[in-house]
Design a protein around this motif. Structure first.
Motif, mmCIF file in Angstrom:
data_model
loop_
_atom_site.group_PDB
_atom_site.id
_atom_site.type_symbol
_atom_site.label_atom_id
_atom_site.label_comp_id
_atom_site.label_asym_id
_atom_site.label_seq_id
_atom_site.Cartn_x
_atom_site.Cartn_y
_atom_site.Cartn_z
ATOM 1 N N HIS A 1 0.925 -1.283 0.139
ATOM 2 C CA HIS A 1 0.198 0.078 0.121
ATOM 3 C C HIS A 1 0.951 1.230 0.057
ATOM 4 N N CYS A 2 1.999 1.238 0.588
ATOM 5 C CA CYS A 2 2.784 2.276 0.773
ATOM 6 C C CYS A 2 3.713 2.504 -0.639
ATOM 7 N N GLN A 3 3.986 1.467 -1.495
ATOM 8 C CA GLN A 3 4.646 1.500 -2.618
ATOM 9 C C GLN A 3 3.758 2.643 -3.473
ATOM 10 N N GLY A 4 4.715 3.423 -4.098
ATOM 11 C CA GLY A 4 4.262 4.636 -4.859
ATOM 12 C C GLY A 4 3.763 5.818 -4.458
ATOM 13 N N LYS A 5 3.354 5.665 -3.014
ATOM 14 C CA LYS A 5 2.846 6.687 -2.250
ATOM 15 C C LYS A 5 4.285 7.419 -1.365
ATOM 16 N N LEU A 6 5.170 6.677 -1.011
ATOM 17 C CA LEU A 6 6.082 7.004 -0.363
ATOM 18 C C LEU A 6 7.402 6.725 -1.000
ATOM 19 N N ALA A 7 8.588 7.548 -0.760
ATOM 20 C CA ALA A 7 10.012 7.182 -1.189
ATOM 21 C C ALA A 7 10.339 5.858 -0.412
ATOM 22 N N ALA A 8 11.104 5.290 -1.238
ATOM 23 C CA ALA A 8 11.526 4.156 -0.537
ATOM 24 C C ALA A 8 12.188 3.938 0.689
ATOM 25 N N PHE A 9 12.750 5.130 1.161
ATOM 26 C CA PHE A 9 13.557 5.127 2.672
ATOM 27 C C PHE A 9 12.420 5.499 3.624
ATOM 28 N N LYS A 10 11.254 5.885 3.353
ATOM 29 C CA LYS A 10 10.184 6.103 4.141
ATOM 30 C C LYS A 10 9.363 5.000 4.395
ATOM 31 N N ILE A 11 9.414 3.979 3.418
ATOM 32 C CA ILE A 11 8.671 2.683 3.663
ATOM 33 C C ILE A 11 8.977 1.986 4.876
ATOM 34 N N PRO A 12 8.033 1.802 5.839
ATOM 35 C CA PRO A 12 8.415 1.194 7.110
ATOM 36 C C PRO A 12 9.334 -0.222 6.764
ATOM 37 N N LYS A 13 10.189 -0.768 7.609
ATOM 38 C CA LYS A 13 10.918 -1.782 7.229
ATOM 39 C C LYS A 13 10.081 -2.956 8.263
ATOM 40 N N ILE A 14 9.653 -2.628 9.230
ATOM 41 C CA ILE A 14 8.937 -3.510 9.902
ATOM 42 C C ILE A 14 7.622 -3.001 10.251
ATOM 43 N N VAL A 15 6.289 -3.972 10.415
ATOM 44 C CA VAL A 15 5.087 -3.537 10.734
ATOM 45 C C VAL A 15 4.910 -4.188 11.921
ATOM 46 N N GLU A 16 4.089 -3.886 12.902
ATOM 47 C CA GLU A 16 3.762 -4.334 14.032
ATOM 48 C C GLU A 16 2.120 -4.220 14.141
ATOM 49 N N PHE A 17 1.391 -5.282 14.316
ATOM 50 C CA PHE A 17 -0.194 -5.347 14.529
ATOM 51 C C PHE A 17 -0.468 -5.312 16.105
ATOM 52 N N ARG A 18 -0.906 -4.100 16.506
ATOM 53 C CA ARG A 18 -1.416 -4.259 17.922
ATOM 54 C C ARG A 18 -2.766 -4.033 18.145
ATOM 55 N N GLU A 19 -3.080 -4.456 19.628
ATOM 56 C CA GLU A 19 -4.485 -4.056 20.035
ATOM 57 C C GLU A 19 -4.804 -2.846 20.152
ATOM 58 N N GLY A 20 -3.814 -2.333 20.743
ATOM 59 C CA GLY A 20 -3.783 -0.778 21.071
ATOM 60 C C GLY A 20 -2.524 -0.243 21.083
ATOM 61 N N LEU A 21 -2.473 1.221 21.478
ATOM 62 C CA LEU A 21 -1.295 2.039 21.453
ATOM 63 C C LEU A 21 -1.268 2.804 22.878
ATOM 64 N N PRO A 22 -0.156 2.884 23.260
ATOM 65 C CA PRO A 22 0.111 3.736 24.668
ATOM 66 C C PRO A 22 -0.002 5.282 24.397
ATOM 67 N N LYS A 23 -0.982 5.613 25.352
ATOM 68 C CA LYS A 23 -1.502 7.198 24.961
ATOM 69 C C LYS A 23 -1.458 7.940 26.530
ATOM 70 N N THR A 24 -1.390 9.072 26.012
ATOM 71 C CA THR A 24 -1.858 9.907 27.302
ATOM 72 C C THR A 24 -3.164 10.072 27.572
ATOM 73 N N ALA A 25 -3.334 10.889 28.795
ATOM 74 C CA ALA A 25 -4.895 11.055 28.825
ATOM 75 C C ALA A 25 -5.689 11.724 27.965
ATOM 76 N N VAL A 26 -5.053 12.423 27.292
ATOM 77 C CA VAL A 26 -5.932 13.358 26.386
ATOM 78 C C VAL A 26 -5.907 12.585 24.787
ATOM 79 N N GLY A 27 -5.208 11.408 24.653
ATOM 80 C CA GLY A 27 -5.224 10.519 23.533
ATOM 81 C C GLY A 27 -4.011 10.718 22.646
ATOM 82 N N LYS A 28 -2.920 11.531 22.929
ATOM 83 C CA LYS A 28 -1.859 11.832 22.372
ATOM 84 C C LYS A 28 -0.861 10.236 22.518
ATOM 85 N N VAL A 29 -0.566 9.552 21.232
ATOM 86 C CA VAL A 29 0.146 8.433 21.437
ATOM 87 C C VAL A 29 1.568 8.628 21.926
#
Length: 567
Positions: free
Chosen positions: A506-534
């Motif tokens: 999905h990232c191919q053609g939309k991002l320069a090669a050096f920007k495309i993630p080398k690793i993808v991790e799927f998670r149930e949730g992300l750590p956030k502050t109380a106001v919702g900032k990751v």
């Protein structure tokens, strides 16, 4: 603020009715509220837990609490922590603290005992306003810090006070009992002379960046920013209903929810925390017109499976802050509600709002243009002394009536961010020819991978366009070859599935090669502050801890192999 020396390009994009220059009265927040009470005394001010409190009723309760604060020895300039979830009494406590000339110390309810102790010690707080459920974090440090006042709310539903040794403690104060004491109305109101340039709030910042600093905000800073926000949304005086689910200990909620409502004679619809079903029910039942929030909140709204069953058309506009607003989220929210969801920008050091998108002429992806009485520019990253032309990337700096006095007892840190009246934000940005500003990323979040500068937001915008992606964040992970390797953390929408390879494709053609993630991790949730900032920092720390464990395991294995070889 000193008048800008040149006409700024963004002025022509101000909506009709929005003034370029506001006259900020030399009043305190307390006087601001009194003026509203005199004008809208019978208007609802607070709606919480099914109960409505008018401005007249709220003023009586504030006066009662202020009188007891005085009786308990609270003096002008004392610092009092507010360590409790959103409630009607949170608002009453805040204005009672200011009413006696004291300073409100904003305290995150997620803080554990050590964090709380550090904040109270740094601020020199002599008292704390809280709830019984948080006493296990307060009681052990009371004597150590010399707290003279512990005011507790919601006691009628709590029975464990005796076991904590505070039932007979002379510092203890029952908020419910105080507010119900009508005899206090016969006591003379305290006469406190507080100037608008004096300290009103210590707003601690640092939850996403490390060591907390106390941002010193004056009454004038906060009155000014409330006026700037009110001017921007072209509100209807006495008619707005502000959904207040952002935590009030956060500066964003303090200004965009509470102070804006108190300035304008509007009603605060208050929830103690963000739970999507409760939020949608409150929208359905109380018809808020203004919903300040964080992107994660709007993500939850647009992905709710029963969203069509709720009446959400009352929402006229929403300001999204605390984190970048993905384009797809803004578009989808507008389609669902008919309201305007636009990105705004601010930081604790500017009370917080400095930039806002025009409500009806927003540019998706931009943080907007400077608010009235605010100037801004882009400075070079190397020296911070050279102003850059439109299109070039540098550090965003700003000035205005809302900019803080200083960091509390931190002159070196203050000098690093306040230079010749300009606040250096630490955010990397650029400005277009029309004066719209775009955040590229935080200085400290920029990833340097293989010698290239990579800005996480560029990647995250692309990831959000994938139909299966609910939330996405990218971070730079230490790597021996790349220096830092781009890793994407993704939370999928309910019932959706996608593979690592499909995300990268999905990232191919939309991002320069050096920007495309080398690793993808799927998670149930992300750590956030109380106001919702990751909390991107937490993700990086997790990776570093993994690396340390792997390195330790390699050393152990190496030693074992060496022993086998020797034997």
């Amino acid at each position: 603020m000193r008048k800008a020396t040149a006409e700024r390009p963004w002025f022509k994009f101000y909506e009709p009715g929005v003034r370029i220059k506001l006259e900020i009265p030399e009043i305190t927040l307390v006087e601001m509220l009194k003026r509203t009470e005199r004008k809208f005394s019978d208007n609802p001010a607070l709606i919480f837990a099914g109960k409505t409190t008018t401005y007249r009723e709220m003023n009586i309760l504030i006066e009662r609490m202020a009188k007891v604060f005085i009786q308990r020895g609270v003096q002008k300039g004392d610092r009092i922590s507010i360590f409790m979830p959103n409630s009607a009494n949170w608002v009453i406590s805040f204005f009672a603290i200011l009413r006696v000339g004291a300073v409100a110390v904003q305290t995150n309810t997620l803080y554990v005992e050590d964090e709380l102790k550090a904040l109270l010690k740094d601020s020199g707080a002599i008292g704390i306003v809280s709830i019984p459920q948080l006493l296990p974090r307060i009681a052990p440090i009371q004597e150590l810090l010399g707290l003279k006042l512990i005011a507790l709310d919601w006691l009628s539903a709590f029975s464990g006070l005796n076991g904590m040794g505070l039932a007979d403690n002379p510092v203890f104060m029952d908020i419910e009992e105080t507010l119900a004491d009508a005899s206090l109305d016969q006591v003379e109101s305290p006469s406190i002379d507080t100037r608008s340039d004096e300290l009103a709030v210590l707003q601690y910042t640092g939850g996403t960046t490390g060591t907390a600093k106390g941002v010193m905000l004056t009454h004038r800073n906060l009155v000014a920013n409330a006026m700037q926000a009110w001017e921007w949304i072209v509100g209807r005086e006495g008619e707005e209903r502000v959904l207040t689910v952002l935590p009030l200990f956060h500066i964003y909620a303090l200004t965009a929810c509470m102070n804006l409502a108190m300035l304008s004679g509007g009603a605060m619809i208050i929830l103690p925390k963000f739970e999507i079903d409760a939020v949608l029910q409150h929208i359905n039942d109380y018809a808020p017109t203004f919903f300040p929030g964080a992107p994660t909140m709007y993500v939850a709204v647009i992905n709710h499976p029963q969203i069509a069953e709720y009446k959400v058309s009352s929402i006229r506009c929403c300001l999204s802050g605390s984190a970048p607003l993905p384009k797809e989220v803004a578009i989808r929210f507008g389609e669902l509600t008919g309201g305007r969801l636009v990105e705004a920008y601010g930081l604790s050091e500017s009370s917080p709002a400095s930039h806002l998108n025009p409500i009806f002429h927003a540019r998706v992806g931009s943080i907007g243009i400077p608010a009235p009485n605010t100037d801004a520019k882009i400075m070079d990253l190397e020296t911070g002394e050279r102003e850059l032309p439109p299109g070039e990337i540098g550090e965003l700096v700003l000035k205005g009536d809302q900019v803080m006095l200083a960091y509390w007892q931190k002159p070196e840190e203050t000098g690093a961010v306040l230079r010749d009246g300009w606040l250096y934000t630490g955010d990397i940005a650029h400005m277009d020819e029309d004066g719209f500003f775009y955040i590229v990323d935080r200085k400290k979040d920029m990833i340097i991978s293989g010698g290239y500068n990579v800005y996480p937001r560029d990647i995250e915008e692309v990831l959000y366009t994938h139909p299966a992606v609910r939330e996405a964040v990218c971070a730079g992970i230490p790597d021996a070859y790349w220096g830092e390797m781009v890793k994407a953390y993704i939370v999928l929408k309910d019932g959706m599935s996608v593979t690592n390879d499909e995300i990268l494709a999905h990232c191919q053609g939309k991002l320069a090669a050096f920007k495309i993630p080398k690793i993808v991790e799927f998670r149930e949730g992300l750590p956030k502050t109380a106001v919702g900032k990751v909390l991107r920092r937490i993700l990086v720390e997790e990776e570093r801890e993994k690396s340390r464990k792997q390195e330790k395991a390699r050393r152990v294995l190496g030693d074992s192999q060496e022993e086998v070889a020797v034997s």
